[in-house]
Design a protein around this motif. Structure first.
Motif, PDB file in Angstrom:
ATOM      1  N   GLU A 476      -3.777 -12.496   4.756  1.00  0.00           N
ATOM      2  CA  GLU A 476      -2.981 -11.596   5.592  1.00  0.00           C
ATOM      3  C   GLU A 476      -2.576 -10.359   4.788  1.00  0.00           C
ATOM      4  OE1 GLU A 476       0.993 -11.582   8.466  1.00  0.00           O
ATOM      5  OE2 GLU A 476       0.530 -13.335   7.246  1.00  0.00           O
ATOM      6  N   VAL A 477      -3.392  -9.306   4.879  1.00  0.00           N
ATOM      7  CA  VAL A 477      -3.178  -8.097   4.096  1.00  0.00           C
ATOM      8  C   VAL A 477      -2.087  -7.250   4.741  1.00  0.00           C
ATOM      9  CG1 VAL A 477      -4.253  -6.029   3.141  1.00  0.00           C
ATOM     10  CG2 VAL A 477      -5.591  -8.129   3.398  1.00  0.00           C
ATOM     11  N   GLY A 478      -1.110  -6.835   3.940  1.00  0.00           N
ATOM     12  CA  GLY A 478      -0.035  -5.975   4.416  1.00  0.00           C
ATOM     13  C   GLY A 478      -0.208  -4.556   3.912  1.00  0.00           C
ATOM     14  N   PHE A 479       0.170  -3.586   4.731  1.00  0.00           N
ATOM     15  CA  PHE A 479      -0.007  -2.180   4.395  1.00  0.00           C
ATOM     16  C   PHE A 479       1.345  -1.475   4.263  1.00  0.00           C
ATOM     17  CE2 PHE A 479      -3.878  -3.578   6.573  1.00  0.00           C
ATOM     18  CZ  PHE A 479      -4.833  -3.193   5.650  1.00  0.00           C
ATOM     19  N   SER A 480       1.296  -0.171   3.993  1.00  0.00           N
ATOM     20  CA  SER A 480       2.512   0.618   3.769  1.00  0.00           C
ATOM     21  C   SER A 480       3.337   0.771   5.044  1.00  0.00           C
ATOM     22  CB  SER A 480       2.139   2.016   3.261  1.00  0.00           C
ATOM     23  OG  SER A 480       1.404   1.962   2.075  1.00  0.00           O
ATOM     24  N   PHE A 481       4.588   1.215   4.837  1.00  0.00           N
ATOM     25  CA  PHE A 481       5.478   1.610   5.930  1.00  0.00           C
ATOM     26  C   PHE A 481       5.828   0.435   6.839  1.00  0.00           C
ATOM     27  CE2 PHE A 481       2.558   5.165   4.946  1.00  0.00           C
ATOM     28  CZ  PHE A 481       3.463   5.952   4.247  1.00  0.00           C
ATOM     29  N   GLY A 482       5.919  -0.731   6.268  1.00  0.00           N
ATOM     30  CA  GLY A 482       6.319  -1.921   7.010  1.00  0.00           C
ATOM     31  C   GLY A 482       7.096  -2.837   6.079  1.00  0.00           C
ATOM     32  N   THR A 483       7.211  -4.092   6.488  1.00  0.00           N
ATOM     33  CA  THR A 483       7.972  -5.057   5.682  1.00  0.00           C
ATOM     34  C   THR A 483       7.078  -6.043   4.959  1.00  0.00           C
ATOM     35  OG1 THR A 483       8.201  -6.512   7.609  1.00  0.00           O
ATOM     36  CG2 THR A 483       9.949  -4.895   7.245  1.00  0.00           C
ATOM     37  N   ALA A 484       5.766  -5.933   5.138  1.00  0.00           N
ATOM     38  CA  ALA A 484       4.841  -6.888   4.507  1.00  0.00           C
ATOM     39  C   ALA A 484       4.889  -6.772   2.992  1.00  0.00           C
ATOM     40  CB  ALA A 484       3.425  -6.642   4.999  1.00  0.00           C
ATOM     41  N   GLU A 485       4.872  -7.917   2.319  1.00  0.00           N
ATOM     42  CA  GLU A 485       4.891  -7.933   0.859  1.00  0.00           C
ATOM     43  C   GLU A 485       3.696  -8.683   0.291  1.00  0.00           C
ATOM     44  OE1 GLU A 485       8.863  -9.325  -0.142  1.00  0.00           O
ATOM     45  OE2 GLU A 485       9.560  -7.241  -0.205  1.00  0.00           O
ATOM     46  N   ASN A 486       2.681  -8.924   1.121  1.00  0.00           N
ATOM     47  CA  ASN A 486       1.445  -9.582   0.687  1.00  0.00           C
ATOM     48  C   ASN A 486       1.698 -10.943   0.043  1.00  0.00           C
ATOM     49  OD1 ASN A 486      -0.680  -7.847   1.573  1.00  0.00           O
ATOM     50  ND2 ASN A 486      -0.028  -6.355   0.051  1.00  0.00           N
ATOM     51  N   GLU A 487       2.544 -11.704   0.692  1.00  0.00           N
ATOM     52  CA  GLU A 487       2.770 -13.098   0.318  1.00  0.00           C
ATOM     53  C   GLU A 487       3.095 -13.878   1.574  1.00  0.00           C
ATOM     54  OE1 GLU A 487       6.243 -13.603  -2.165  1.00  0.00           O
ATOM     55  OE2 GLU A 487       7.500 -12.448  -0.797  1.00  0.00           O
ATOM     56  N   ARG A 488       2.770 -15.151   1.563  1.00  0.00           N
ATOM     57  CA  ARG A 488       3.252 -16.063   2.593  1.00  0.00           C
ATOM     58  C   ARG A 488       4.169 -17.077   1.917  1.00  0.00           C
ATOM     59  NH1 ARG A 488      -0.861 -17.735   7.493  1.00  0.00           N
ATOM     60  NH2 ARG A 488      -0.860 -15.678   8.517  1.00  0.00           N
ATOM     61  N   LEU A 489       5.229 -17.421   2.603  1.00  0.00           N
ATOM     62  CA  LEU A 489       6.197 -18.374   2.066  1.00  0.00           C
ATOM     63  C   LEU A 489       6.012 -19.733   2.740  1.00  0.00           C
ATOM     64  CD1 LEU A 489       9.404 -16.136   2.044  1.00  0.00           C
ATOM     65  CD2 LEU A 489       7.783 -16.537   0.170  1.00  0.00           C
ATOM     66  N   ALA A 490       6.120 -20.771   1.934  1.00  0.00           N
ATOM     67  CA  ALA A 490       6.025 -22.140   2.451  1.00  0.00           C
ATOM     68  C   ALA A 490       7.235 -22.940   2.002  1.00  0.00           C
ATOM     69  CB  ALA A 490       4.747 -22.810   1.951  1.00  0.00           C
ATOM     70  N   SER A 491       7.596 -23.908   2.806  1.00  0.00           N
ATOM     71  CA  SER A 491       8.591 -24.907   2.405  1.00  0.00           C
ATOM     72  C   SER A 491       7.834 -26.151   1.954  1.00  0.00           C
ATOM     73  CB  SER A 491       9.523 -25.250   3.569  1.00  0.00           C
ATOM     74  OG  SER A 491      10.379 -24.169   3.870  1.00  0.00           O
ATOM     75  N   VAL A 492       8.097 -26.580   0.740  1.00  0.00           N
ATOM     76  CA  VAL A 492       7.388 -27.722   0.173  1.00  0.00           C
ATOM     77  C   VAL A 492       8.405 -28.781  -0.244  1.00  0.00           C
ATOM     78  CG1 VAL A 492       5.756 -28.512  -1.578  1.00  0.00           C
ATOM     79  CG2 VAL A 492       5.567 -26.198  -0.646  1.00  0.00           C
ATOM     80  N   SER A 493       8.185 -29.998   0.228  1.00  0.00           N
ATOM     81  CA  SER A 493       9.109 -31.096  -0.055  1.00  0.00           C
ATOM     82  C   SER A 493       8.358 -32.259  -0.679  1.00  0.00           C
ATOM     83  CB  SER A 493       9.787 -31.553   1.246  1.00  0.00           C
ATOM     84  OG  SER A 493      10.557 -32.719   1.028  1.00  0.00           O
TER      85      SER A 493
END
Length: 554
Positions: A476-493
Motif C-alpha cells: 500500500e504505497v502512500g504519496f504526498s499531501f496526505g496522512t499515509a506513512e507507508n506502514e501498516r500497523l498490526a495488533s499481535v498477541s
C-alpha cells in the motif's frame, strides 16, 4: 558466443561504463524547488550560486547546480529553429547560457530539469509550460548546449494537458518507453546523468507491478524512490518507510542510486534534531544530497550539519551501499547498519518515540562483539566497546561509524515456521494465493472494519522472549499531501496476552510477490514447555499486512 548475446553484453558493458563514470557516488548540490517552487529567477539562482560557493558548500563537495521547474516559457512555446523549449525570459532575461557559464566559472556542474509529459510540472494548474514528451532529441540538444551533465526528469501531464492529468499516481505501462526516450536522447548528446522522477509510482509490467528499483536500471543513473518531500517530519518518515525495502533489495549501488528527494534541511517544519536525522538518513541510504533552501539564510549550525564531513564521506563511499534496517522496535527506535568500502560500518539509530531520551545500541544486534566508535554528530569516540549510549532529543538519532570491529561468534538459529494458511482465519480474514510466498499462499484482509484475525496455534519455542520473524506483504504505497506513512500497523498477541502494536513498513508494490523476509518483531510471553498461539489482527480500523509465515526460535 552467439552474435546477439555478444551484442547484449557489449551494450551492458557500455551502460555500466557510462553510468559508473557519471554516478559512481550520489550527486551533491543545490536545487531551486523547495526554496522557490516553480518560480526560480536569474537573480535568485545567481544568489544561490554565490552562496553555495562563498559559504563553503562547493569545497564540501556540493558540485551540482540544478534549476527546477519554472525556467521554461510560460506559453507552451518552442524555438522555431531548433524545436527546443523556449526559456522564460521574464525570469531569466539573459537566458540560461550565461547562468550556466557563471555557475561553471565558479567550479560547479550545470544541471537541468524537464518532464516526460506534454506539459511540465508547475505551480499553476493546468500547467502553461511545455514538457519534453515527443521532443526529447530537441530538448536534449538544448540541454547539451548549456553544458548540462545531469537532468532531473519529472512525470506530470503524461496523458494530456488538462488539470486532472497533472500528477498521475496510478500504476502505468509506459514508464520504460517514456523515460527511455529521453535517456537515449541524452546519451546521444553526451549527457550521462539522469534522475527518473516518477514519485515511486509502480510500473505495470507484463509480469505484474514493479517498483522503480527494478525497471529504471539501464535507462537512468538514479530514480526517485518516493513522492515529493514536503514540510514536517511525518513526510521524512513516509519516505523513510518507503526506502526500507529498496535498501534491502541489494540492487542499489554505483550507477543505480535511489533518490529520496530534495533536502528539507534549513526549511521550516522540523526541529534541528529532526533535520539532523533527516540528513543522516539521506546520507547513509546513498541518496542524492540536494540542498533546497535559502543558502544565504542558513544558520552556522545548519551549515555545519550540511557540511558534516563524516556523513558526506559515508554518502560518497566508493562501495555505494545503503544502510539497511536491522530491526524496528515499534514506537521506540530503529536500528540500521551498512558496510563501507574499508570494512567499517555505518550505523544509524533513530528515535521513534518522539521524546527526549537515551538511545542505546548493543552491537550484538549487529553481530559485532566490540568496535571503536565515532559519533558523527558530536565527533566523540569510544574504543573497544560492545555498546553505545547517548542522550537525544525527540526524533533525534545516533549516527555512528564503527571501526576495528570484532565479530560476535554465533551460529545460525534454527527456526520453527508457522505458515499463515495453516492457521485459523476469522472475521473476514482469508487465505489467498501468493506466488512469492513460501507455501504459495498467504492470509490477508486482516483488520479493517470486520477486524479480520489470524490465529497461529501449536507453536513451540525455546525462548520466552525473542525476536520473532515475520514474512509479510505490504504493497500500500502512500504519496504526498496526505496522512499515509507507508506502514501498516498490526495488533499481535502471544497466548492471549495484551496485544502489542507492530509497524510493518512497505515491502514493495506487488501484493502477489513482494514479500519482506524475516522482519524481526520483539515479542514475549511464550511458553517454553508447551504449545503457543500467536494472534494477528489490525490496529484500530486499519488493515494489517498480509502474512506469509511467522517463525520462532526452535
Amino acid at each position: 558466443m552467439a552474435p546477439i548475446k555478444q551484442s547484449i553484453l557489449i551494450l551492458l558493458a557500455a551502460y555500466h561504463s557510462i553510468t559508473y563514470a557519471f554516478q559512481s557516488t550520489p550527486v551533491l548540490g543545490y536545487n531551486s524547488y523547495n526554496q522557490v517552487s516553480c518560480s526560480p529567477s536569474e537573480s535568485q539562482m545567481t544568489s544561490a550560486i554565490n552562496a553555495m560557493a562563498n559559504r563553503g558548500f562547493l569545497a564540501a563537495g556540493y558540485k551540482y547546480i540544478q534549476v527546477d521547474c519554472g525556467w521554461a516559457a510560460r506559453d507552451n512555446s518552442r524555438n522555431a529553429s531548433t524545436g527546443a523549449i523556449n526559456v522564460n525570459t521574464g525570469a531569466f532575461p539573459s537566458g540560461l547560457q550565461s547562468l550556466s557559464q557563471f555557475a561553471r566559472s565558479k567550479g560547479f556542474i550545470w544541471s537541468m530539469y524537464s518532464d516526460a509529459g506534454v506539459r511540465m510540472c508547475d505551480a499553476v494548474s493546468p500547467s502553461p509550460v511545455a514538457g519534453s514528451l515527443g521532443h526529447e532529441a530537441a530538448d536534449a540538444a538544448f540541454f547539451a548546449s548549456l553544458n548540462t551533465q545531469y537532468v532531473k526528469y519529472d512525470n506530470c501531464y503524461a496523458d494530456g494537458p488538462a488539470a486532472s492529468q497533472n500528477a498521475p499516481k496510478n500504476a502505468r505501462t509506459d514508464f520504460p518507453t517514456r523515460y527511455g526516450a529521453m535517456w537515449n536522447a541524452l546519451q546521444k548528446v553526451g549527457i550521462s546523468g539522469m534522475l527518473i522522477c516518477q514519485w515511486g509510482t509502480p510500473y505495470s509490467s507484463p509480469t505484474g507491478l514493479e517498483g522503480p528499483n527494478d525497471w529504471t536500471r539501464g535507462i537512468s543513473t538514479s530514480f526517485r524512490l518516493s513522492d515529493d518531500i514536503v514540510t514536517g517530519f511525518s513526510n521524512v518518515y513516509r519516505i523513510y518507510n518507503e526506502a526500507i525495502h529498496i535498501a534491502k533489495s541489494g540492487l542499489i549501488g554505483p550507477g543505480h542510486f535511489a533518490d529520496a528527494d530534495l533536502l528539507e534541511v534549513g526549511n521550516p517544519g522540523m526541529t534541528f534534531d529532526e533535520q539532523s536525522t533527516h540528513f543522516a538518513f539521506w546520507a547513509m541510504i546513498e541518496s542524492a544530497l540536494m540542498i533546497s533552501t535559502d543558502v544565504n539564510a542558513l544558520s552556522a549550525q545548519t551549515v555545519a550539519l550540511l557540511q558534516n564531513t563524516d556523513l558526506i564521506a559515508i554518502n560518497q563511499d566508493s562501495a555505494g551501499k545503503p544502510i539497511t534496517l536491522v530491526q524496528r522496535f515499534t514506537n521506540d527506535y530503529d536500528v540500521w547498519v551498512g558496510d563501507l568500502s574499508n570494512g567499517d560500518k555505518a550505523v544509524l539509530v533513530v528515535d521513534l518515540s518522539n521524546k527526549a531520551r537515551t538511545l542505546t545500541i548493543n552491537f550484538s544486534l549487529l553481530g559485532i562483539a566490540s568496535a571503536n566508535v565515532k559519533n558523527l554528530f558530536d565527533k566523540s569516540t569510544a574504543t573497544g566497546v560492545s555498546s553505545y549510549s547517548k542522550s537525544v532529543n525527540a526524533h533525534g538519532s545516533l549516527a555512528l561509524r564503527l571501526s576495528s570491529t570484532k565479530s560476535a561468534t554465533a551460529t545460525a538459529p534454527k527456526i520453527n515456521w508457522a505458515e499463515a494458511e495453516a492457521g485459523t482465519a476469522s472475521r473476514g480474514a482469508a487465505k489467498a494465493s501468493c506466488s512469492g510466498c513460501s507455501g504459495g499462499n498467504k492470509v490477508g484482509n486482516l483488520g479493517g472494519s470486520g477486524n479480520g484475525t489470524l490465529t497461529l496455534s501449536n507453536i513451540f519455542t525455546s525462548q520466552a522472549s525473542q525476536s520473532v520473524r515475520f514474512d509479510y506483504i505490504n504493497g500500500e504505497v502512500g504519496f504526498s499531501f496526505g496522512t499515509a506513512e507507508n506502514e501498516r500497523l498490526a495488533s499481535v498477541s502471544v497466548n492471549g496476552r495484551a496485544p502489542v502494536t507492530v509497524s510493518f513498513p512497505l515491502s514493495g508494490y506487488n501484493w502477489d510477490k513482494d514479500v519482506y523476509l524475516s522482519y524481526l518483531v520483539q515479542l514475549s510471553g511464550f511458553s517454553t514447555t508447551g504449545a503457543n498461539t500467536i494472534t494477528i489482527s489490525g490496529s484500530g480500523s486499519g488493515f494489517a499486512p498480509d502474512v506469509d509465515r511467522v517463525g520462532v526460535l526452535a
